[in-house]
Design a protein around this motif. Structure first.
Motif, mmCIF file in Angstrom:
data_model
loop_
_atom_site.group_PDB
_atom_site.id
_atom_site.type_symbol
_atom_site.label_atom_id
_atom_site.label_comp_id
_atom_site.label_asym_id
_atom_site.label_seq_id
_atom_site.Cartn_x
_atom_site.Cartn_y
_atom_site.Cartn_z
ATOM 1 N N MET A 260 0.834 -1.195 0.000
ATOM 2 C CA MET A 260 0.000 0.000 0.000
ATOM 3 C C MET A 260 0.874 1.252 0.000
ATOM 4 S SD MET A 260 -2.950 1.123 2.702
ATOM 5 C CE MET A 260 -1.911 1.727 4.002
ATOM 6 N N LEU A 261 1.893 1.246 0.868
ATOM 7 C CA LEU A 261 2.732 2.431 0.993
ATOM 8 C C LEU A 261 3.545 2.685 -0.268
ATOM 9 C CD1 LEU A 261 3.927 2.108 4.684
ATOM 10 C CD2 LEU A 261 2.193 3.626 3.732
ATOM 11 N N VAL A 262 3.783 1.624 -1.040
ATOM 12 C CA VAL A 262 4.513 1.820 -2.283
ATOM 13 C C VAL A 262 3.556 2.156 -3.417
ATOM 14 C CG1 VAL A 262 5.929 0.669 -4.014
ATOM 15 C CG2 VAL A 262 6.422 0.353 -1.589
ATOM 16 N N TYR A 263 2.392 1.503 -3.391
ATOM 17 C CA TYR A 263 1.454 1.697 -4.500
ATOM 18 C C TYR A 263 0.771 3.066 -4.448
ATOM 19 C CZ TYR A 263 -2.736 1.333 -7.276
ATOM 20 O OH TYR A 263 -3.730 1.607 -8.163
ATOM 21 N N LEU A 264 0.310 3.437 -3.272
ATOM 22 C CA LEU A 264 -0.485 4.664 -3.162
ATOM 23 C C LEU A 264 0.172 5.900 -3.798
ATOM 24 C CD1 LEU A 264 -2.297 4.623 0.291
ATOM 25 C CD2 LEU A 264 -3.284 4.528 -1.988
ATOM 26 N N PRO A 265 1.445 6.170 -3.487
ATOM 27 C CA PRO A 265 2.029 7.402 -4.034
ATOM 28 C C PRO A 265 2.025 7.446 -5.551
ATOM 29 C CG PRO A 265 3.678 6.089 -2.894
ATOM 30 C CD PRO A 265 2.364 5.504 -2.572
ATOM 31 N N MET A 266 1.993 6.284 -6.200
ATOM 32 C CA MET A 266 1.947 6.311 -7.670
ATOM 33 C C MET A 266 0.665 6.973 -8.142
ATOM 34 S SD MET A 266 3.275 2.623 -8.839
ATOM 35 C CE MET A 266 4.518 1.735 -7.963
ATOM 36 N N GLU A 267 -0.376 6.874 -7.331
ATOM 37 C CA GLU A 267 -1.664 7.437 -7.720
ATOM 38 C C GLU A 267 -1.847 8.854 -7.191
ATOM 39 O OE1 GLU A 267 -3.544 6.051 -9.738
ATOM 40 O OE2 GLU A 267 -2.546 4.107 -9.795
ATOM 41 N N MET A 268 -0.868 9.325 -6.441
ATOM 42 C CA MET A 268 -1.083 10.594 -5.752
ATOM 43 C C MET A 268 -0.573 11.772 -6.549
ATOM 44 S SD MET A 268 -0.057 9.712 -1.902
ATOM 45 C CE MET A 268 -1.238 8.992 -0.782
ATOM 46 N N ASP A 269 -1.091 12.942 -6.219
ATOM 47 C CA ASP A 269 -0.522 14.132 -6.830
ATOM 48 C C ASP A 269 0.641 14.627 -5.957
ATOM 49 O OD1 ASP A 269 -1.494 15.617 -4.716
ATOM 50 O OD2 ASP A 269 -3.238 16.352 -5.801
ATOM 51 N N ARG A 270 1.238 15.696 -6.408
ATOM 52 C CA ARG A 270 2.455 16.196 -5.788
ATOM 53 C C ARG A 270 2.268 16.535 -4.302
ATOM 54 N NH1 ARG A 270 7.068 18.477 -7.882
ATOM 55 N NH2 ARG A 270 6.530 18.295 -10.053
ATOM 56 N N PRO B 276 -2.714 18.043 9.954
ATOM 57 C CA PRO B 276 -2.762 19.497 9.707
ATOM 58 C C PRO B 276 -2.741 19.830 8.222
ATOM 59 C CG PRO B 276 -1.043 18.969 11.291
ATOM 60 C CD PRO B 276 -1.561 17.674 10.763
ATOM 61 N N GLU B 277 -2.063 19.021 7.420
ATOM 62 C CA GLU B 277 -1.983 19.312 5.987
ATOM 63 C C GLU B 277 -3.280 18.936 5.294
ATOM 64 O OE1 GLU B 277 0.272 21.094 5.233
ATOM 65 O OE2 GLU B 277 1.645 20.745 6.892
ATOM 66 N N VAL B 278 -3.827 17.773 5.661
ATOM 67 C CA VAL B 278 -5.059 17.336 5.015
ATOM 68 C C VAL B 278 -6.210 18.279 5.356
ATOM 69 C CG1 VAL B 278 -6.710 15.447 4.879
ATOM 70 C CG2 VAL B 278 -4.286 14.961 4.923
ATOM 71 N N LEU B 279 -6.141 18.856 6.555
ATOM 72 C CA LEU B 279 -7.205 19.765 6.982
ATOM 73 C C LEU B 279 -7.251 21.056 6.166
ATOM 74 C CD1 LEU B 279 -7.198 19.533 10.881
ATOM 75 C CD2 LEU B 279 -9.060 18.940 9.353
ATOM 76 N N ARG C 251 1.931 13.383 -2.231
ATOM 77 C CA ARG C 251 3.245 12.742 -2.117
ATOM 78 C C ARG C 251 4.120 13.482 -1.114
ATOM 79 N NH1 ARG C 251 4.498 11.925 -8.523
ATOM 80 N NH2 ARG C 251 3.123 10.159 -8.845
ATOM 81 N N GLY C 252 4.003 14.788 -1.147
ATOM 82 C CA GLY C 252 4.764 15.601 -0.196
ATOM 83 C C GLY C 252 4.389 15.249 1.236
ATOM 84 N N ILE C 253 3.081 15.124 1.488
ATOM 85 C CA ILE C 253 2.628 14.772 2.832
ATOM 86 C C ILE C 253 3.158 13.390 3.200
ATOM 87 C CG2 ILE C 253 0.634 14.353 4.308
ATOM 88 C CD1 ILE C 253 -1.003 16.100 2.551
ATOM 89 N N LEU C 254 3.052 12.470 2.241
ATOM 90 C CA LEU C 254 3.482 11.103 2.524
ATOM 91 C C LEU C 254 4.975 11.070 2.842
ATOM 92 C CD1 LEU C 254 1.812 8.574 2.614
ATOM 93 C CD2 LEU C 254 2.707 7.957 0.376
ATOM 94 N N PHE C 255 5.745 11.888 2.138
ATOM 95 C CA PHE C 255 7.179 11.963 2.426
ATOM 96 C C PHE C 255 7.388 12.433 3.865
ATOM 97 C CE2 PHE C 255 10.994 14.410 3.021
ATOM 98 C CZ PHE C 255 11.977 13.593 2.512
ATOM 99 N N ASP C 256 6.673 13.493 4.229
ATOM 100 C CA ASP C 256 6.838 14.020 5.583
ATOM 101 C C ASP C 256 6.443 12.976 6.621
ATOM 102 O OD1 ASP C 256 7.707 16.354 4.545
ATOM 103 O OD2 ASP C 256 5.859 17.472 4.844
ATOM 104 N N ILE C 257 5.358 12.265 6.339
ATOM 105 C CA ILE C 257 4.923 11.221 7.274
ATOM 106 C C ILE C 257 6.026 10.180 7.429
ATOM 107 C CG2 ILE C 257 3.324 9.300 7.570
ATOM 108 C CD1 ILE C 257 1.157 11.039 6.307
ATOM 109 N N THR D 190 14.704 13.717 -7.606
ATOM 110 C CA THR D 190 14.331 15.123 -7.748
ATOM 111 C C THR D 190 13.565 15.680 -6.567
ATOM 112 O OG1 THR D 190 13.898 14.392 -9.977
ATOM 113 C CG2 THR D 190 13.572 16.718 -9.498
ATOM 114 N N GLY D 191 12.559 14.967 -6.155
ATOM 115 C CA GLY D 191 11.673 15.563 -5.148
ATOM 116 C C GLY D 191 11.218 14.551 -4.130
ATOM 117 N N PRO D 192 10.158 14.899 -3.407
ATOM 118 C CA PRO D 192 9.679 14.020 -2.344
ATOM 119 C C PRO D 192 9.325 12.629 -2.850
ATOM 120 C CG PRO D 192 8.218 15.917 -2.663
ATOM 121 C CD PRO D 192 9.414 16.138 -3.501
ATOM 122 N N TYR D 193 8.832 12.552 -4.092
ATOM 123 C CA TYR D 193 8.379 11.261 -4.573
ATOM 124 C C TYR D 193 9.520 10.257 -4.640
ATOM 125 C CZ TYR D 193 6.249 7.749 -7.565
ATOM 126 O OH TYR D 193 5.786 6.572 -8.075
#
Lengths: 303, 423, 408
Positions: C83-93, C344-347, C96-102, C227-230
């Motif tokens: 899940m943790l690997v698959y989900l970010p493929m479907e996510m927007d930037r 806090p970010e999702v809110l 993905r940024g939030i997931l990186f921080d998490i 390059t980035g969080p992803y």
């Protein structure tokens, strides 16, 4: 020499504020063994209550000019009441359910309360600093290059007054005795007929009243109130409480003054940007030689 | 519990191995879907077979298509929480005013989306990611220099136009970034002008510098010091105040001991107001000078009378101009409050963005609005606003403002509780 | 002392029983364990548009909670990993940024958990190690134009180097505070965190001061630019797994038992021959090394870092997520990070609009108000944290039982 004296007075003023806030930390810690991280926010709420009171007088009457003693006193009382009400509510909602929880749970709950209060005030004020009406008579006592404004004298005297009052309360009243008993051993105190819940609430009430009053007077001193103003004094007061020996009332006073004077003197001799470094280094040094603080009691088992 | 020892490592290590496998697959093939979540909103289309912008920041070729009936989204990265929101909210409102006045571009409505950037590096990066996921065309911000420096890399990956009205730090355009412009004055310009004014015009030869230990305050004071000492004046000492504190008495006592001709402050209103008031309370009579960080009625209000006589530098401005007054009037009519110290810069920044969109966007056969990212950036570089609220606007190759002919560095002095232009 | 052993033995028995019961209950409801995640995976795979930040986030938290709470086998963790690997493929930037921080904060949480959860040393200055890792990497690799020293070194080489340096710092900071306990330790570590930040800010001859260090070059994975969080997310995820694996292994080893002894009763541990100095410093060093490693990845992702990035809030956040998750427990850290960093970010997008109520901006304006209230609510409802280690939960229960027995 005159600059020395001036710096010493500067440090004593802010140190007195730290000391009064630190008392709240230390008393709550004494009875509950918890760090009330939201205590700095009570200070902030006190400052706002003081501002709104004085501002109301300013808008709707001439009392600020004709009877400043009354308006100043009522601003301080408003600060105390606000902080006390908030403290009782937060104890009931956020801390009492956690009385028997793992000891770090109330810490996080307190951080939650702190974030909540700060951001509520931020929205209420639209993030703008609120400017106190100038109620306190301007002017200063001058002695050579040393100049001490009236409001500073008031703040100095008031902090000492509060400290003495609290000391009398703790040492001489029945309630003070219950607080000491609960701090010593909650279960035994309960067996001896002390109403533990009531005592704990009373501790919060006293600590909050001090913080609220300090907030209102500090607000008059610096003439502005902002939502973030409780954070730094809160951390400093916490440091002062630990420095003096957390749980110890004279320790909190000594710690507060010590910290304030240290900051003030190091601004001159090392540089303002290093004053917090100096304060923390001193803290480490003191605790290395006296790991339980200046006035604290050795408590190995409680760690 | 020790009995579980043997079993415990197995699941974790197998999971780790699986994870490593997944990760390699994902890194290898993941980035051809750079905008997975963007499908509900105006599509950010990429020509088939093209490498995504992520791997070639200034590559170009990336276009945004806004379907007929949809809105053009423009981002605003500013600070909406913490005490810094005092600066951030008027910035947002200034930018939104520009959008409101513009109304539509080629019959497409414009929508401003404000995100909280916390005036910090990490916060601004998060705000950037949020705005990019909303498919904004361009961004006004970030508010603070540190945030802009950190977030520009994220924006560059999508080649998004960014114009800040408040990031004044020298380092923001040094080295210059292809997709960045600013309507705020570079501290290098401002600091040197302040030094010249203090040392030469006012002939205050002995200064104490106070900074708030921020990127802005420290950076501005460094520039000031260099120019000031270069002009033959002396800096008696450099002091610092801590943002968030409200009692600077020890610093004031020290300044009093130095007995300077002028106290120069790099920082914002909250600390500036406290400092000037405590200086006057301690009967320090030296002049007080600050820059755009304190150029606000709130500074005077919070200083409670002590600001009287203070000098405020506001950057090169034409000697005669009604543009700012016009803007300030419109701002107050719209929001019922006075404009903040960077409102006019944010307003100008947003107007540059809107002008650039207007100049570069085309409507295709289906009635959709097509904006080429690189063309937008190029168009923004060429925008000239002779009647900008903060003065005539024109950019040099670095993305900084050109000091227009016929302008002088505006200096205001606080007189009778209001800022009055004296140079 | 005999009594203590008796108590421990009884505790272990009670724990094993509780464990067995929990597993039996879990085995009886395969729905949660197998079908739900699978169904979600299928739905997600078939319709990428279906993903929207808030529902995705809520489901992710829920699934993680269920998987972590109930499963101890390969399958559950594999589903989680997938899940943790698959989900970010479907996510927007942004997501993905939030997931990186998490993921990053999970890593930091695992590090702090070793110090606070395992060894029982309350550390409020964990940010010091995070900062030192980030800064040493940034200063070494950044060019002079970006405030660095322009020495130039490989990102991959700097990770172990920064970890070693952070560990050394951990020992150096740990040495003077060995005698301190409880809240005294907390305030001194808080002080250390602040001292590090202030020195980074003040010594601008070395660290470029408040201007920060920027133009940090991108890391490369063979020929691929991270390059980035992803891209870096997977690196952090790997870091999380390695740290989690190491942490759990150490906890169950001789070292872990020594920490446990120190945590429960330092004097007794010392009397029984545990070298408390060594083990305490070891806890600081390991925790610091993980924090330093996290700092390097953080700096590589940010490309610009400033002293202000490393203020007290970071330490408080990491401590809060460890406690909210359930102290002494790696699984809890994962969940704590998802809530504390994600919420806090999702809110930001949260809004309430129906009938005459229009609170379109409630998320943007009040997200931290809601967040503060949520912190209180979580703690009041689940004082031991969301996923307490079973052993810990039982200990607290027993402690309370003993307390009430004594009191009555």
């Amino acid at each position: 020499m005159e600059q020395w004296i001036q710096l010493f007075i500067d440090g004593t003023t802010i140190g007195g504020v730290y000391a009064v806030i630190a008392l709240g930390y230390t008393m709550v810690y004494g009875v509950l063994r918890m760090i009330n991280f939201a205590h700095g926010e009570l200070f902030m709420m006190g400052a706002f209550a003081g501002f709104y009171t004085l501002d109301a007088y300013q808008q709707h009457s001439g009392l600020n000019d004709s009877l400043p003693v009354f308006t100043i006193a009522s601003a301080i009382v408003a600060g105390m009441i606000t902080a006390v009400v908030l403290a009782v509510v937060m104890e009931r909602i956020a801390y009492r359910p956690l009385r028997h929880a793992p000891r770090l749970a109330p810490l996080i709950s307190a951080i939650g309360v702190s974030i909540f209060l700060r951001n509520v005030m931020l929205r209420v004020t639209n993030a703008e600093a609120q400017v106190y009406p100038r109620v306190f008579p301007r002017g200063a006592i001058e002695w050579g290059d040393v100049s001490v404004s009236y409001i500073r004298i008031f703040l100095l005297v008031l902090s000492v007054f509060f400290l003495v009052l609290l000391w009398l309360f703790i040492e001489r009243t029945k309630m003070g005795m219950s607080i000491r008993a609960v701090a010593e051993d909650r279960d035994t105190a309960a067996l001896m007929g002390v109403n533990v819940d009531r005592t704990i609430v009373m501790t919060f009430v006293v600590g909050a009243a001090l913080a609220g009053a300090a907030g209102a007077v500090y607000g008059m001193f610096v003439t502005t109130a902002t939502a973030g103003m409780g954070f730094i004094p809160g951390i400093k007061a916490f440091t002062a409480a630990v420095l003096g020996g957390i749980g110890s009332v004279p320790g909190a006073m000594a710690g507060g003054y010590f910290l304030g004077i240290t900051e003030s003197l190091s601004t001159k001799f090392i540089g303002a940007q290093y004053k917090d470094v100096v304060a923390f280094v001193l803290l480490v040094l003191v605790l290395i030689f006296r790991p339980w603080g200046i006035f604290g009691k050795r408590e190995d088992k409680r760690a | 519990m020790h009995g579980r020892n043997g079993r415990r490592w197995l699941p974790l290590s197998v999971a780790a191995a699986l994870l490593a496998l997944f990760a390699m697959v994902a890194v290898a093939c993941g980035d051809d879907d750079d905008d997975g979540g963007g499908d509900q909103t105006p599509a950010a289309t990429k020509p088939a077979g093209q490498t995504p912008a992520a791997t070639q920041p200034s590559g170009g070729g990336d276009t945004i298509t806004i379907k007929k009936g949809d809105k053009i989204k423009v981002g605003i990265s500013t600070t909406l929480t913490t005490d810094n929101a005092q600066l951030g909210i008027p910035i947002r409102d200034g930018a939104l005013l520009a959008i409101k006045q513009k109304g539509t571009i080629k019959d497409f409505e414009i929508e401003g989306i404000a995100e909280d950037d916390l005036c910090s590096g990490p916060g601004s990066v998060t705000a950037a990611q949020k705005l990019l996921s909303e498919d904004v065309v361009a961004v006004q911000g970030a508010m603070c220099s540190s945030g802009t420096v950190a977030a520009l890399d994220t924006y560059a990956q999508e080649n998004v136009l960014v114009i800040s009205g408040s990031s004044t730090g020298v380092q923001v355009t040094d080295p210059p970034k292809a997709n960045f412009l600013r309507t705020a004055w570079n501290d290098a310009t401002q600091g040197a002008e302040m030094a010249k004014y203090a040392c030469t015009t006012l002939a205050k030869k002995n200064a104490v510098l106070v900074n708030d230990q921020s990127v802005y305050g420290k950076g501005l004071m460094d520039v000031f010091k260099e120019a000031y000492t270069g002009a033959g004046c002396t800096v008696a000492s450099e002091e610092a105040v801590t943002v968030g504190e409200k009692d600077f008495s020890p610093v004031v006592t020290k300044i009093k001991g130095e007995n300077p001709d002028i106290v120069v402050f790099g920082g914002f209103i909250a600390e500036g107001a406290v400092l000037v008031r405590q200086l006057r309370d301690a009967s320090v009579t030296a002049d007080f000078m600050g820059a755009d960080g304190i150029a606000d009625a709130k500074f005077i209000e919070q200083a409670g009378g002590a600001a009287e006589g203070a000098y405020v530098s506001r950057g090169p401005t034409p000697a005669e101009s009604t543009a700012y007054d016009k803007f300030a009037g419109e701002y107050e009519a719209e929001y019922g409050e006075k404009a903040g110290q960077f409102s006019e810069h944010a307003y100008d920044a947003m107007n540059v963005i809107l002008a650039a969109i207007e100049a570069s966007a085309t409507v295709d056969a289906d009635g959709n609005l097509v904006i080429d990212r690189q063309a937008l950036i190029d168009a923004a570089h060429d925008v000239k606003l002779p009647d900008g609220a903060s003065g005539p606007i024109e950019f040099n190759a670095d993305g900084d403002r050109v000091i227009a002919a016929g302008t002088v560095n505006r200096i205001d002095q606080v007189k009778d509780g209001a800022l009055e232009r004296i140079q | 002392m005999m009594q203590r052993f008796e108590a421990t033995r009884a505790l272990t028995r009670a724990l094993d029983n509780a464990n067995a019961r929990a597993r039996a209950a879990f085995d009886a409801i395969p729905l949660i364990r197998w079908i739900l995640p699978l169904a979600l995976g299928v739905v997600g795979a078939l319709s990428p548009q279906w993903f929207d930040t808030r529902p995705t986030y809520a489901l992710m938290v829920l699934i993680t909670y269920l998987l972590l709470r109930t499963s101890t086998n390969v399958f559950g963790l594999a589903v989680l990993a997938a899940m943790l690997v698959y989900l970010p493929m479907e996510m927007d930037r942004f997501e993905r940024g939030i997931l990186f921080d998490i993921a990053l904060y999970t890593m930091l949480g695992i590090g702090l958990n070793i110090v606070v959860g395992y060894a029982g040393l309350l550390d409020l200055g964990y940010v010091a190690f995070f900062a030192s890792g980030a800064y040493i990497f940034a200063l070494v690799v950044a060019p002079e134009a970006g405030g660095g020293w322009d020495i130039g070194a490989s990102f991959w080489l700097m990770i172990p180097a920064a970890m070693a340096l952070a560990a050394a710092l951990g020992v150096a900071l740990g040495l003077p505070v060995l005698r301190l306990r409880g809240d005294y330790l907390a305030i001194v570590t808080l002080g250390f965190g602040e001292i590090i930040r202030l020195m980074l800010n003040n010594r601008d001859d070395i660290t470029n001061g408040p201007r920060g260090v920027y133009l940090i070059p991108k890391a490369h994975f063979f020929d691929k630019e991270l390059t980035g969080p992803y891209e870096l997310y997977f690196l952090v995820l790997a870091g999380v797994f390695i740290a989690a694996f190491a942490a759990e292994r150490i906890r169950d080893s001789r070292v872990g038992r020594a920490w446990e002894a120190i945590r429960e009763d330092e004097d007794a541990a010392s009397a029984m021959g545990v070298n408390t100095t060594f083990y305490k410093l070891l806890a600081f060093a390991i925790g610091a090394a993980i924090g330093g490693g996290g700092g390097v990845i953080y700096a590589a992702k940010q490309t610009a870092i400033f002293p202000r990035d490393f203020d007290l809030d970071v330490s408080i956040n990491v401590l809060a997520l460890v406690i909210i998750g359930g102290m002494g427990n790696v699984r809890g850290v994962v969940l704590g990070a998802m809530l504390l960093i994600g919420l806090p970010e999702v809110l930001r997008d949260f809004s309430i609009e129906f009938a005459f109520i229009d609170l379109a901006n409630i998320g943007a304006d009040y997200r931290l108000v809601i967040f503060g209230a949520a912190l209180v609510a979580i703690m009041v409802l689940r004082p031991e944290g969301l996923l307490p280690s079973r052993r810990r939960a039982a200990e607290f229960e027993q402690a309370e039982m003993l307390e009430s027995e004594l009191a009555t």
